[in-house]
Design an enzyme around this catalytic site. Structure first.
Site, short mmCIF file in Angstrom:
data_model
loop_
_atom_site.label_atom_id
_atom_site.label_comp_id
_atom_site.label_asym_id
_atom_site.label_seq_id
_atom_site.Cartn_x
_atom_site.Cartn_y
_atom_site.Cartn_z
CD GLU A 82 -9.90 4.91 1.03
OE1 GLU A 82 -9.54 6.11 0.73
OE2 GLU A 82 -9.29 3.91 0.74
CE LYS A 140 -4.51 -1.46 1.26
NZ LYS A 140 -4.32 -3.03 1.72
CB SER A 196 -0.31 -8.43 -1.01
OG SER A 196 -0.98 -9.04 -0.09
C1 LIG Z 1 -5.17 -3.89 1.74
C2 LIG Z 1 -4.36 -5.12 1.65
C3 LIG Z 1 -4.51 -6.07 0.41
C4 LIG Z 1 -5.89 -5.75 -0.43
O1 LIG Z 1 -6.13 -4.92 -1.15
P1 LIG Z 1 -5.73 -4.75 -2.73
O2 LIG Z 1 -6.28 -3.36 -3.01
O3 LIG Z 1 -6.53 -5.88 -3.24
O4 LIG Z 1 -4.51 -5.24 -2.93
C5 LIG Z 1 -4.07 -7.25 0.38
N1 LIG Z 1 -2.85 -7.41 0.90
C6 LIG Z 1 -2.42 -6.74 1.93
C7 LIG Z 1 -1.21 -7.07 2.72
C8 LIG Z 1 -3.38 -5.51 2.23
O5 LIG Z 1 -2.74 -4.83 3.24
#
Ligand SMILES: *Cc1c(COP(=O)(O)O)cnc(C)c1O
Length: 407
Positions: A121, A99, A387
């Site tokens: 947000e 993010k 992610s």
């Molecule tokens: C917020 C988040 C997601 C989901 O958000 P996307 O916009 O679909 O990427 C996935 N993995 C992590 C670690 C997150 O913090």
């Protein structure tokens, strides 16, 4: 919105001039929001692919975020699954997830547009923390809107945001969660569209946000593609990512779209199962409709009422999905599946125990999908978008995996 400065390896034709990805996307907003969105779009056209902006963005990504993030070979998973497994380590990025790429990029853009404050947000708090950190770094005040229910549920992230200097506003209207927080942020933005910049946290919402967020997150896939060529001497057979709003997935997938030999697999939150309200899998179980400014696939009932969702993973718990994913599913270029809560927790435990990496529960959905892919495709080279890191998930893991361990 194509750019002459784009590298030739990444042909981009969508979105079209109206912000549409095929039938999806666009801009379904009240009249009052149109001037602010137009201004943002013009700012993107001027700055986003300008060499000065890109140089500053890449410098911050390198020296502050810690990019490029590693590509890790995962030998133990490879052996257990009978495949070759590679992990793109967004868990190693500053603040613990992908993010931050988007938050830094949008905050830099806000400065170029002359904004005096950042608003954002947040649902689970991850985008709020990333926005607060980026705003602090770049010397801008930051207000984060968060549903009152989420403020209760995610207290540690609220405290992190406060330490980073942000003002956190608990939203008591609407569903008191992410959807209400987005609505409140949009209201704030409309009241001062010149002085305020709204930093949106995923590849959702009205045009130009899905495009902007994709462009900022595509650094994930660009790095991963080059790192695969260097480390494995080839591209992967498949790239797998979890899909909430869809920003980490589109960031990983987009630089591979033109590589016909690379399959792309998005994994949504299958929750407890297929029933409406039991999951957050908008692509798997949703139907077309408008949510928060965009025509996309959403979880709604037969009367068009948007339904609450369920996922063990707070970051995937959203009733819509970015419009480009709806398009890529319809075009057939990307496949989408879902992984249940328990499949994802199993996959998290396996990665932690055998690779020494504790992924976020969101990311664990991608691992679950990748493991299924390996069963059907022995020997395949699999690239997984990790992610984020799982430290933030300890309270949930204490109530699930750790309870089972201690039994
Ligand atoms: C917020 C988040 C997601 C989901 O958000 P996307 O916009 O679909 O990427 C996935 N993995 C992590 C670690 C997150 O913090």
């Amino acid at each position: 919105m194509s750019s002459p400065r784009r590298a030739a390896a990444e042909p981009v034709t969508l979105p079209d001039g109206k912000g549409r990805f095929g039938a999806f996307g666009g801009r379904y907003v009240p009249e009052t929001l149109v001037p602010a969105l137009d201004r943002l779009q013009a700012g993107i056209e001027t700055h986003l692919h300008h060499p000065d902006f890109q140089a500053e963005f890449l410098h911050e990504l390198k020296t502050w975020v810690g990019r490029p993030t590693a590509l890790s070979h995962a030998p133990a998973l490879a052996k257990r699954w009978g495949a070759q497994v590679w992990l793109k380590r967004e868990d190693l990025a500053h603040t613990g997830a992908h993010k931050i790429n988007n938050a830094v990029g949008q905050t830099l853009l806000a400065k170029r547009l002359g904004a005096k404050r950042i608003i954002a947000e947040t649902g689970a708090g991850q985008h709020g923390v990333a926005s607060a950190a980026a705003a602090a770094r770049l010397g801008m005040p930051c207000t984060v809107y968060m549903g009152a229910v989420d403020v209760q549920r995610q207290a540690p992230n609220v405290d992190r945001m406060k330490l980073l200097g942000a003002t956190v506003v608990a939203v008591t209207g609407g569903d008191q969660t992410l959807r209400a927080a987005i609505d409140e942020a949009l209201r704030d933005w409309v009241s001062d569209p010149d002085g305020t910049y709204y930093s949106l946290g995923s590849a959702v919402g009205p045009h130009p946000y899905p495009y902007l967020v994709r462009e900022l997150q595509s650094v994930i896939g660009r790095e991963a593609r080059a790192q695969m060529l260097e480390a494995a001497g080839r591209l992967p057979d498949v790239a797998v990512a979890c899909v909430g709003g869809g920003s980490n997935a589109i960031g990983l997938f987009h630089p591979f779209l033109a590589d016909a030999g690379v399959q792309l697999l998005g994994v949504e939150a299958g929750g407890r199962g297929a029933g409406l309200g039991d999951n957050a899998a908008s692509l798997t179980y949703g139907t077309p409709g408008v949510l928060q400014g965009s025509y996309t696939l959403i979880l709604q009932d037969a009367f068009g009422q948007v339904r609450e969702t369920h996922s063990v993973s707070a970051g995937l718990d959203y009733s819509g999905v970015g419009p480009e994913h709806a398009y890529l599913m319809h075009s057939g270029r990307v496949s989408y599946e879902s992984a249940t809560d328990s499949e994802s927790l199993d996959a998290l435990a396996e990665c932690a125990k055998y690779e020494g990496i504790l992924p976020a529960i969101e990311s664990a959905h991608a691992f679950a999908g990748a493991r299924r892919f390996a069963e059907k495709n022995p020997g395949a080279h699999i690239l997984i978008g990790c992610s984020g890191r799982g430290d933030k998930d300890m309270p949930i893991l204490q109530n699930t995996l750790l309870k089972a361990l201690h039994r």
